[in-house]
Design a protein around this motif. Structure first.
Motif, mmCIF file in Angstrom:
data_model
loop_
_atom_site.group_PDB
_atom_site.id
_atom_site.type_symbol
_atom_site.label_atom_id
_atom_site.label_comp_id
_atom_site.label_asym_id
_atom_site.label_seq_id
_atom_site.Cartn_x
_atom_site.Cartn_y
_atom_site.Cartn_z
ATOM 1 N N GLY A 99 0.813 -1.198 0.000
ATOM 2 C CA GLY A 99 0.000 0.000 0.000
ATOM 3 C C GLY A 99 0.851 1.254 0.000
ATOM 4 N N GLN A 100 1.935 1.257 0.768
ATOM 5 C CA GLN A 100 2.807 2.427 0.838
ATOM 6 C C GLN A 100 3.502 2.695 -0.495
ATOM 7 O OE1 GLN A 100 3.205 4.821 3.272
ATOM 8 N NE2 GLN A 100 1.339 3.785 3.977
ATOM 9 N N GLN A 101 3.848 1.653 -1.221
ATOM 10 C CA GLN A 101 4.460 1.845 -2.539
ATOM 11 C C GLN A 101 3.463 2.454 -3.527
ATOM 12 O OE1 GLN A 101 5.817 -2.294 -2.830
ATOM 13 N NE2 GLN A 101 7.919 -1.550 -3.077
ATOM 14 N N LEU A 102 2.214 2.025 -3.451
ATOM 15 C CA LEU A 102 1.180 2.596 -4.315
ATOM 16 C C LEU A 102 0.936 4.063 -3.945
ATOM 17 C CD1 LEU A 102 -1.294 -0.432 -4.262
ATOM 18 C CD2 LEU A 102 0.125 0.282 -6.192
ATOM 19 N N ILE A 103 0.875 4.339 -2.661
ATOM 20 C CA ILE A 103 0.653 5.708 -2.185
ATOM 21 C C ILE A 103 1.808 6.613 -2.593
ATOM 22 C CG2 ILE A 103 0.501 7.121 -0.086
ATOM 23 C CD1 ILE A 103 -1.090 4.744 1.156
ATOM 24 N N GLU B 157 -5.476 -0.183 1.601
ATOM 25 C CA GLU B 157 -4.687 0.908 2.169
ATOM 26 C C GLU B 157 -4.638 2.097 1.210
ATOM 27 O OE1 GLU B 157 -0.268 1.688 4.199
ATOM 28 O OE2 GLU B 157 -0.809 -0.306 3.425
ATOM 29 N N LEU B 158 -4.473 1.810 -0.078
ATOM 30 C CA LEU B 158 -4.478 2.875 -1.084
ATOM 31 C C LEU B 158 -5.826 3.596 -1.101
ATOM 32 C CD1 LEU B 158 -3.369 4.415 -3.564
ATOM 33 C CD2 LEU B 158 -4.192 2.495 -4.971
ATOM 34 N N LEU B 159 -6.911 2.833 -1.123
ATOM 35 C CA LEU B 159 -8.245 3.444 -1.191
ATOM 36 C C LEU B 159 -8.528 4.305 0.035
ATOM 37 C CD1 LEU B 159 -10.593 0.689 -2.686
ATOM 38 C CD2 LEU B 159 -9.022 2.247 -3.832
ATOM 39 N N GLN B 160 -8.142 3.816 1.194
ATOM 40 C CA GLN B 160 -8.390 4.580 2.411
ATOM 41 C C GLN B 160 -7.588 5.879 2.418
ATOM 42 O OE1 GLN B 160 -10.824 4.026 4.618
ATOM 43 N NE2 GLN B 160 -11.372 2.368 3.200
#
Length: 271
Positions: free
Chosen positions: A202-206, A240-243
């Motif tokens: 998720g952190q990599q996508l963010i 995680e990305l969506l949130q």
């Protein structure tokens, strides 16, 4: 009447000139409501995990995604009512061709079936099947405006670029490339770069979303499996990305690729 009309024309002309100046001088692109970047969440191939995991997650977060259906995938026929429901709920159904034809001779493409080999498919044949896919999508969601994602990023049908033959039928087309658009001023709506993440956290996508905000441009994700299927992104990373996007709506305009590119083309004057 003339006294009212001429000042209005002057204002419209000045607005057009200012928009052109922004593009030429490299000033920040103006996203709706002061957002710093646009985010396109797209999903290719009409996979079961998209209906089972991705769409419920998007709905919980109040976000809209773009789903590029390979119309020959049995999941389209088997779960047609669910795809229709997704479209009614504001998600985009995009064109990903009938047969997902890719270049068989490209590295790692030994899985491409001979009858679906783009290297032996003519431009006219690709145009015909892509247009038929548009008709089938219209039968599903009743909409005419459409965007297209090139299967595998392969654009050469029997050695010739087939995109010019289909471009007039689409608002925009996504090809392979980087996730983050380098410049809105030079973006070609019919060759928009897109990134297919696999196994990212998720952190990599963010981090990619934040990069787009730093540049004032847009980020284009094309997921495949979410919590299952293939080229998989875990459901936890996706959530995680969506949130993050839902909690930062003032910074990121997350919408369908169709809506984003319609806005971009309107702002730039290339309808």
């Amino acid at each position: 009447m003339k006294k009212t009309l001429f000042p209005l024309l002057a204002v419209l002309l000045a607005t057009a000139v200012n928009s052109a100046a922004v593009a030429q001088n490299g000033l920040p692109f103006q996203w709706p409501h002061g957002a710093r970047a646009a985010v396109s969440l797209a999903y290719d191939d009409a996979l079961d995990s998209q209906l089972d995991v991705a769409i419920p997650a998007l709905d919980r977060a109040g976000l809209k995604g773009s789903f590029y259906l390979q119309l020959s995938n049995p999941a389209v026929d088997r779960r047609l009512a669910e795809w229709r429901a997704a479209a009614r709920n504001g998600h985009e159904l995009g064109n990903h061709s009938l047969l997902h034809q890719c270049s068989r001779r490209a590295p790692g493409h030994d899985w491409v079936q001979p009858q679906r080999d783009l290297d032996t498919t003519t431009v006219a044949q690709m145009r015909d099947q892509v247009m038929l896919a548009n008709t089938m999508l219209y039968a599903i969601d009743g909409k005419r405006e459409r965007t297209y994602t090139v299967p595998c990023g392969d654009t050469l049908a029997a050695g010739q670029d087939y995109l010019p033959a289909i471009a007039p039928s689409f608002v925009a087309i996504k090809v392979g490339g980087a996730a983050v658009t380098p410049s809105m001023a030079t973006l070609n709506p019919y060759a928009v770069g897109v990134y297919a993440p696999e196994g990212l956290s998720g952190q990599q996508l963010i981090a990619l979303v934040r990069q787009a905000a730093e540049q004032g441009t847009m980020v284009n994700f094309t997921f495949h499996g979410v919590g299952g299927d293939y080229l998989t992104t875990s459901s936890a990373a996706h959530e995680e990305l969506l949130q993050y996007l839902a909690a930062n709506r003032q910074l990121y305009w997350t919408d369908t690729f169709l809506n984003i590119m319609t806005y971009v083309k309107t702002q730039r004057g290339n309808h």
